[in-house]
Structures are given as C-alpha cells and as structure tokens.
Write an enzyme that holds these catalytic residues in place. Sequence first.
Site, PDB file in Angstrom:
ATOM      1  CD  GLU A 105      -2.634  -1.058   2.670  1.00 51.27           C
ATOM      2  OE1 GLU A 105      -2.459  -0.083   3.433  1.00 51.27           O
ATOM      3  OE2 GLU A 105      -3.375  -2.005   2.941  1.00 51.27           O
ATOM      4  CB  CYS A 125       5.018  -5.588   9.822  1.00 53.15           C
ATOM      5  SG  CYS A 125       5.995  -4.772  11.101  1.00 53.15           S
ATOM      6  CB  CYS A 129       2.059  -3.088  16.673  1.00 56.86           C
ATOM      7  SG  CYS A 129       3.736  -2.411  16.676  1.00 56.86           S
ATOM      8  CB  CYS A 132      -0.486  -2.514  13.477  1.00 55.15           C
ATOM      9  SG  CYS A 132       0.029  -1.946  11.845  1.00 55.15           S
ATOM     10  N   GLY A 175       5.263  -2.215   7.396  1.00 52.81           N
ATOM     11  CA  GLY A 175       6.614  -2.673   7.704  1.00 52.81           C
ATOM     12  C   GLY A 175       7.346  -1.777   8.681  1.00 52.81           C
ATOM     13  CB  SER A 230       5.657   3.753  16.652  1.00 55.35           C
ATOM     14  OG  SER A 230       5.484   4.146  15.312  1.00 55.35           O
ATOM     15  CG  LEU A 231       6.250   6.424  23.478  1.00 59.30           C
ATOM     16  CD1 LEU A 231       7.555   5.666  23.717  1.00 59.30           C
ATOM     17  CD2 LEU A 231       6.327   7.825  24.077  1.00 59.30           C
ATOM     18  CG  HIS A 232       1.798   3.685  19.770  1.00 57.91           C
ATOM     19  ND1 HIS A 232       1.146   4.731  19.155  1.00 57.91           N
ATOM     20  CD2 HIS A 232       2.534   3.085  18.795  1.00 57.91           C
ATOM     21  CE1 HIS A 232       1.457   4.752  17.865  1.00 57.91           C
ATOM     22  NE2 HIS A 232       2.305   3.776  17.627  1.00 57.91           N
ATOM     23  CG  ASN A 306      -7.891   5.024  10.716  1.00 57.86           C
ATOM     24  OD1 ASN A 306      -8.846   5.740  10.438  1.00 57.86           O
ATOM     25  ND2 ASN A 306      -6.641   5.365  10.447  1.00 57.86           N
ATOM     26  CB  CYS A 349      -0.812   1.414   8.175  1.00 60.00           C
ATOM     27  SG  CYS A 349       0.646   0.701   7.439  1.00 60.00           S
TER      28      CYS A 349
END
EC number: 2.1.1.192
Length: 362
Positions: A105, A125, A129, A132, A175, A230-232, A306, A349
């Site tokens: 994508e 990937c 996560c 994701c 990825g 990317s912490l989150h 999302n 994603c």
Amino acid sequence: METTVRKQKKNLEMKKPSIYSLQLHEMQDWLKEQGEPKFRAGQIFDWLYKKRVKNYEDMSNLSKGLRDKLSNSFDITTLNTLVKQTSSDGTIKFLFQLYDGYSIETVLMRHEYGNSICVTTQVGCRIGCTFCASTLGGLKRNLEAGEIVAQVVEVQRALDETEERVSSLVVMGIGEPFDNYDNLMGFLRIINHEKGLHIGARHMTVSTSGIIPKIYKFAEEDLQINFAISLHAPNSELRSKLMPINRAYKLPDLMEAIKYYVNRTGRRITFEYGLFGGENDQVEHAEELAALLKGVKCHVNLIPVNYVPERDYVRTPREQIFLFEKTLKDRGVNVTIRREQGHDIDAACGQLRAKERKEETR
C-alpha cells in the site's frame, strides 16, 4: 464519498535488478564498466525521475547500444496498480502489485502546504503491534530500494496528470523501516538527490517502532531527515502489551537512544502516540507521558486510531482526546492531534492489503 478503481493482476516477472535501486554513483560505476562516459548517468536519471519514462526506447539522447545494455541489465518496470481508492477529502490509497504477486500500500495525502506520500518498506511486518493491520499474516519479505522508489514514481505519475508534485514523504507505511535499513537508506538518498525526485531531506520523515541499534546508526547518517518514534505508551508494562518489540528493546534503553540521537543531531524528535479507548488514553497516562518526555527536545503527535476489524481496540472519544492533549500542554509538552484523512476509505495502514488478501482466499 469513496471512489475505487480496480485492475486485474498481471503476470510480472523481474529477473534483473531494478534500475530504480541504483544511486547516481552506482549508475556511474556501471557505466564505467560498460565503457560509457559517466555523464550519461545524469541523463538516465533525468529520463527516470524528471520525464518519468516507462521504457528505455524513449531515452532518445542515448545510443541504441547503451539502451540495449540498460535493457539487458536492469528492469525498468515499476508497479502494477491493482486498486486506487479516492476519499472525499482527496486522499488516494494505492494497492500496488509487486513482481512476485505480493501487494503493498501507498497513500497520497493532500495538505494546504502540498502533497505528501506515505510509503511502505516491507511486505507485511514482523513487529507484531497488537493494534496494527500491517502485521496480520506476518512478514513476507523486505522491499528492495527500487520497489520503495517506484511507489513515489508511480504516485508522481498520477499527479503529473494535474501538474502537481509530491512535496514531502513519510516512511510510515507497511513494515518496520529499520528492519530494512540498507534499502531504506538507498531509497532516501535516491529520492533526496537533485538528479532524483529531489525531495528535500527536511520534507521527509522516517518512523520506527524502536530498533535501538539502528537508532544509533541513523544518528550518524548525514541526511537531515525528520525522525519519529512509535511510542503509544508511557510505561514499559503497557508498551509491551501494545508493542511486543518493547520486550526486546525496553523503554528505558529506547529513551537513552533517543536522547543520544537528539544530542548528536540537534534535531527535534516526534513521538507518535495512538489513542486506544480505555487502554492508554486516561489523564494518568498523559501525566506519566509528560514525565517520561521531560527534558527531551520533542513533539507529540496524538493519533485517533482507525478501527481495524481484526483488532479489539476502539477509538478514544473526542472529548477524551482533547483532555489528553490539554493535560500534556499544561505540563509543557509540545503536542498536536493528527488530522484524520481518508476516513471513508481503507486508510489505516495495512487495511486495504488485508482486505485484498481475504478476497483472494475466498
């Protein structure tokens, strides 16, 4: 309102290296081996990245002999567009087919300041996560530098129809970019080069989930590229739940690597923080995050997530997002809420690719 254009898969076969994988100096070296003058490299790059031709025969200022050598040595085909989804806000999502049948994508986002593209670096990937769609199905393979470059070339060709251009890019697609480090760096140097698409380094952003050794390596590169993490989560326990990579590269060690990067480069770092309803979006999480980032030259990008059907997470209510933002601001953290784009298409994603994989298995 969504508009979708769908095309059939093609039988693509690439037995030769992609010409889009070559940096200018590598093209010059190849030309020297062929007994050709190295200034031809600039002409070839002009055909590839300025005129964006699709075959060697169009390179009219090259001899037929050189065109034949190029054709015999390098593949010039890029990607086959399988799906093109257009959102009501102008966002366009492309599903591209690679030579081996896998799909990836790429997203074109329209802003007041120009057109931005989000590129993919891997087929799938391995990071895992838990929120994701990209990791569904695992990692299939790394993309070659030329396959990453080709995404930008194809989107730019689409923009050529309206005389627009790609002005910035983010490496935040499917990825983990640092899991494909050498091809990533080759891509960035080709895209940044004045003979390439010439997108300024400060108009490019690379994001990582936190592969610590590569953060130290990236700090030593000579490209002034924006860097995002990317912490989150504000603590190790919660981050390990959301992002299993935290078990291998623990949060305290990640913060040390980030501080090294900031001190070494003098550049501000961006922390991406997706908000998941009831998981990491409470006031105490914001307070803990502010404490974690104290003294770090940074910016926090809050991301309303999302919905992904295969995942259990829900969106944080709008009022809670604003409260989280205010809590950070009150503690001196530079923070913004990311503007949502492509909400009426499969813009999260990995969603479009996951949908395509489902349809193929029916």
